[in-house]
Design a protein around this motif. Sequence first.
Motif, PDB file in Angstrom:
ATOM      1  N   ALA A  83       0.869  -1.184   0.000  1.00 28.64           N
ATOM      2  CA  ALA A  83       0.000   0.000   0.000  1.00 28.64           C
ATOM      3  C   ALA A  83       0.905   1.232   0.000  1.00 28.64           C
ATOM      4  O   ALA A  83       1.686   1.421   0.939  1.00 28.64           O
ATOM      5  CB  ALA A  83      -0.897  -0.001   1.230  1.00 28.64           C
ATOM      6  N   LEU A  84       0.817   2.030  -1.038  1.00 27.05           N
ATOM      7  CA  LEU A  84       1.674   3.214  -1.139  1.00 27.05           C
ATOM      8  C   LEU A  84       0.949   4.503  -0.763  1.00 27.05           C
ATOM      9  O   LEU A  84       1.580   5.548  -0.639  1.00 27.05           O
ATOM     10  CB  LEU A  84       2.235   3.330  -2.560  1.00 27.05           C
ATOM     11  N   SER A  85      -0.362   4.420  -0.609  1.00 24.35           N
ATOM     12  CA  SER A  85      -1.129   5.617  -0.285  1.00 24.35           C
ATOM     13  C   SER A  85      -2.062   5.307   0.870  1.00 24.35           C
ATOM     14  O   SER A  85      -2.771   4.295   0.825  1.00 24.35           O
ATOM     15  CB  SER A  85      -1.928   6.067  -1.503  1.00 24.35           C
ATOM     16  N   PRO A  86      -2.037   6.109   1.903  1.00 23.77           N
ATOM     17  CA  PRO A  86      -1.132   7.239   2.081  1.00 23.77           C
ATOM     18  C   PRO A  86       0.290   6.746   2.336  1.00 23.77           C
ATOM     19  O   PRO A  86       0.488   5.620   2.801  1.00 23.77           O
ATOM     20  CB  PRO A  86      -1.683   7.954   3.311  1.00 23.77           C
ATOM     21  N   ALA A  87       1.220   7.618   2.015  1.00 29.72           N
ATOM     22  CA  ALA A  87       2.628   7.289   2.214  1.00 29.72           C
ATOM     23  C   ALA A  87       2.911   7.123   3.702  1.00 29.72           C
ATOM     24  O   ALA A  87       2.285   7.772   4.555  1.00 29.72           O
ATOM     25  CB  ALA A  87       3.513   8.393   1.640  1.00 29.72           C
ATOM     26  N   TRP A  88       3.857   6.228   4.017  1.00 29.79           N
ATOM     27  CA  TRP A  88       4.240   5.987   5.395  1.00 29.79           C
ATOM     28  C   TRP A  88       4.751   7.274   6.028  1.00 29.79           C
ATOM     29  O   TRP A  88       5.382   8.118   5.368  1.00 29.79           O
ATOM     30  CB  TRP A  88       5.339   4.918   5.443  1.00 29.79           C
ATOM     31  N   SER A  89       4.498   7.422   7.298  1.00 30.64           N
ATOM     32  CA  SER A  89       4.995   8.558   8.073  1.00 30.64           C
ATOM     33  C   SER A  89       5.704   8.038   9.311  1.00 30.64           C
ATOM     34  O   SER A  89       5.252   7.058   9.927  1.00 30.64           O
ATOM     35  CB  SER A  89       3.816   9.450   8.492  1.00 30.64           C
ATOM     36  N   SER A  90       6.765   8.701   9.695  1.00 31.53           N
ATOM     37  CA  SER A  90       7.456   8.312  10.929  1.00 31.53           C
ATOM     38  C   SER A  90       6.555   8.506  12.142  1.00 31.53           C
ATOM     39  O   SER A  90       6.804   7.930  13.200  1.00 31.53           O
ATOM     40  CB  SER A  90       8.763   9.089  11.082  1.00 31.53           C
ATOM     41  N   ASP A  91       5.480   9.256  12.004  1.00 30.67           N
ATOM     42  CA  ASP A  91       4.508   9.393  13.087  1.00 30.67           C
ATOM     43  C   ASP A  91       3.804   8.073  13.377  1.00 30.67           C
ATOM     44  O   ASP A  91       3.195   7.911  14.434  1.00 30.67           O
ATOM     45  CB  ASP A  91       3.464  10.465  12.761  1.00 30.67           C
ATOM     46  N   TRP A  92       3.851   7.122  12.448  1.00 33.80           N
ATOM     47  CA  TRP A  92       3.192   5.835  12.632  1.00 33.80           C
ATOM     48  C   TRP A  92       3.991   4.893  13.536  1.00 33.80           C
ATOM     49  O   TRP A  92       3.484   3.843  13.915  1.00 33.80           O
ATOM     50  CB  TRP A  92       2.946   5.169  11.286  1.00 33.80           C
ATOM     51  N   ILE A  93       5.219   5.240  13.865  1.00 34.22           N
ATOM     52  CA  ILE A  93       6.002   4.410  14.784  1.00 34.22           C
ATOM     53  C   ILE A  93       5.323   4.476  16.145  1.00 34.22           C
ATOM     54  O   ILE A  93       5.035   5.559  16.654  1.00 34.22           O
ATOM     55  CB  ILE A  93       7.469   4.876  14.884  1.00 34.22           C
ATOM     56  N   THR A  94       5.069   3.320  16.734  1.00 30.83           N
ATOM     57  CA  THR A  94       4.377   3.273  18.018  1.00 30.83           C
ATOM     58  C   THR A  94       5.280   3.775  19.142  1.00 30.83           C
ATOM     59  O   THR A  94       6.509   3.863  18.986  1.00 30.83           O
ATOM     60  CB  THR A  94       3.941   1.829  18.351  1.00 30.83           C
ATOM     61  N   GLU A  95       4.670   4.093  20.273  1.00 25.63           N
ATOM     62  CA  GLU A  95       5.454   4.501  21.446  1.00 25.63           C
ATOM     63  C   GLU A  95       6.411   3.380  21.845  1.00 25.63           C
ATOM     64  O   GLU A  95       7.546   3.636  22.225  1.00 25.63           O
ATOM     65  CB  GLU A  95       4.542   4.885  22.605  1.00 25.63           C
ATOM     66  N   GLN A  96       5.947   2.129  21.761  1.00 22.14           N
ATOM     67  CA  GLN A  96       6.818   0.993  22.077  1.00 22.14           C
ATOM     68  C   GLN A  96       7.994   0.948  21.104  1.00 22.14           C
ATOM     69  O   GLN A  96       9.127   0.698  21.497  1.00 22.14           O
ATOM     70  CB  GLN A  96       6.026  -0.312  22.018  1.00 22.14           C
ATOM     71  N   GLY A  97       7.732   1.215  19.828  1.00 23.52           N
ATOM     72  CA  GLY A  97       8.796   1.242  18.828  1.00 23.52           C
ATOM     73  C   GLY A  97       9.805   2.339  19.106  1.00 23.52           C
ATOM     74  O   GLY A  97      11.022   2.135  18.998  1.00 23.52           O
ATOM     75  N   ARG A  98       9.328   3.514  19.485  1.00 22.04           N
ATOM     76  CA  ARG A  98      10.221   4.635  19.802  1.00 22.04           C
ATOM     77  C   ARG A  98      11.092   4.291  21.017  1.00 22.04           C
ATOM     78  O   ARG A  98      12.278   4.586  21.041  1.00 22.04           O
ATOM     79  CB  ARG A  98       9.408   5.902  20.066  1.00 22.04           C
ATOM     80  N   ARG A  99      10.472   3.652  22.010  1.00 26.40           N
ATOM     81  CA  ARG A  99      11.213   3.241  23.202  1.00 26.40           C
ATOM     82  C   ARG A  99      12.292   2.226  22.844  1.00 26.40           C
ATOM     83  O   ARG A  99      13.439   2.332  23.292  1.00 26.40           O
ATOM     84  CB  ARG A  99      10.253   2.661  24.239  1.00 26.40           C
ATOM     85  N   LYS A 100      11.950   1.247  22.003  1.00 23.60           N
ATOM     86  CA  LYS A 100      12.921   0.221  21.588  1.00 23.60           C
ATOM     87  C   LYS A 100      14.082   0.848  20.821  1.00 23.60           C
ATOM     88  O   LYS A 100      15.236   0.448  20.999  1.00 23.60           O
ATOM     89  CB  LYS A 100      12.247  -0.838  20.723  1.00 23.60           C
ATOM     90  N   LEU A 101      13.793   1.819  19.948  1.00 20.21           N
ATOM     91  CA  LEU A 101      14.873   2.498  19.221  1.00 20.21           C
ATOM     92  C   LEU A 101      15.846   3.137  20.209  1.00 20.21           C
ATOM     93  O   LEU A 101      17.059   2.931  20.124  1.00 20.21           O
ATOM     94  CB  LEU A 101      14.301   3.565  18.277  1.00 20.21           C
ATOM     95  N   ALA A 102      15.314   3.911  21.138  1.00 16.87           N
ATOM     96  CA  ALA A 102      16.168   4.605  22.107  1.00 16.87           C
ATOM     97  C   ALA A 102      16.958   3.609  22.954  1.00 16.87           C
ATOM     98  O   ALA A 102      18.145   3.826  23.227  1.00 16.87           O
ATOM     99  CB  ALA A 102      15.318   5.513  22.994  1.00 16.87           C
ATOM    100  N   GLU A 103      16.324   2.501  23.350  1.00 17.84           N
ATOM    101  CA  GLU A 103      17.021   1.486  24.144  1.00 17.84           C
ATOM    102  C   GLU A 103      18.185   0.865  23.383  1.00 17.84           C
ATOM    103  O   GLU A 103      19.120   0.352  23.991  1.00 17.84           O
ATOM    104  CB  GLU A 103      16.043   0.379  24.556  1.00 17.84           C
ATOM    105  N   HIS A 104      18.118   0.906  22.061  1.00 21.95           N
ATOM    106  CA  HIS A 104      19.186   0.336  21.237  1.00 21.95           C
ATOM    107  C   HIS A 104      20.124   1.409  20.675  1.00 21.95           C
ATOM    108  O   HIS A 104      20.851   1.180  19.720  1.00 21.95           O
ATOM    109  CB  HIS A 104      18.587  -0.505  20.108  1.00 21.95           C
ATOM    110  N   GLY A 105      20.086   2.605  21.266  1.00 22.30           N
ATOM    111  CA  GLY A 105      21.025   3.660  20.893  1.00 22.30           C
ATOM    112  C   GLY A 105      20.698   4.373  19.600  1.00 22.30           C
ATOM    113  O   GLY A 105      21.557   5.028  19.021  1.00 22.30           O
ATOM    114  N   ILE A 106      19.456   4.268  19.140  1.00 24.06           N
ATOM    115  CA  ILE A 106      19.027   4.962  17.922  1.00 24.06           C
ATOM    116  C   ILE A 106      18.017   6.028  18.322  1.00 24.06           C
ATOM    117  O   ILE A 106      17.033   5.736  18.995  1.00 24.06           O
ATOM    118  CB  ILE A 106      18.402   3.984  16.899  1.00 24.06           C
ATOM    119  N   SER A 107      18.272   7.247  17.900  1.00 25.06           N
ATOM    120  CA  SER A 107      17.382   8.348  18.242  1.00 25.06           C
ATOM    121  C   SER A 107      16.077   8.215  17.449  1.00 25.06           C
ATOM    122  O   SER A 107      16.086   8.192  16.226  1.00 25.06           O
ATOM    123  CB  SER A 107      18.074   9.670  17.894  1.00 25.06           C
TER     124      SER A 107
END
Length: 171
Positions: A83-107
Amino acid sequence: MVSTLTDHDRARTAAAAVTDPELPMLTLQDLGILRQVRIEQDGTVAVWITPTYSGCPALAEMRADVDRAVRAAGFERVEVRTALSPAWSSDWITEQGRRKLAEHGISPPGQAPARPNGPVPLTLLPTRTVPCCPLCGSAETEELSRFGATSCKALHRCRSCLEPFEHVKEI
């Protein structure tokens, strides 16, 4: 014990647990890449995913991984659709996903820029964000390269602790 999961629940759970090949600490659900799972009248499990970037080199692997996971959950016919529409947005990253990124040293990304309806406006200047260091929390960071190991990340360095880190771009 009798399972209370419906076929749809089993299929969605299997697809949602697939990890991203470039960010293996995150699932496709965490990244907001998994869009929809539906069981068609003929029993085919249809799964829609949206790549973070058009032309994402990991898309073929994601499709194959979703296909394998849903088949392993007991479904014979699986179609993974893009599915290309609507285009993906970084806003779609879940809070859990954001937490996992930070825990692995990725902003994790900040809020994505607002997208107007209609044609995409031409912007000649690059958009820049100043992410906080995921290691020490300092806002004193600098971008080293707009292009990191993958298209969706940039390379930064913290001026406080001097450690380099990747930042998922706001899209």
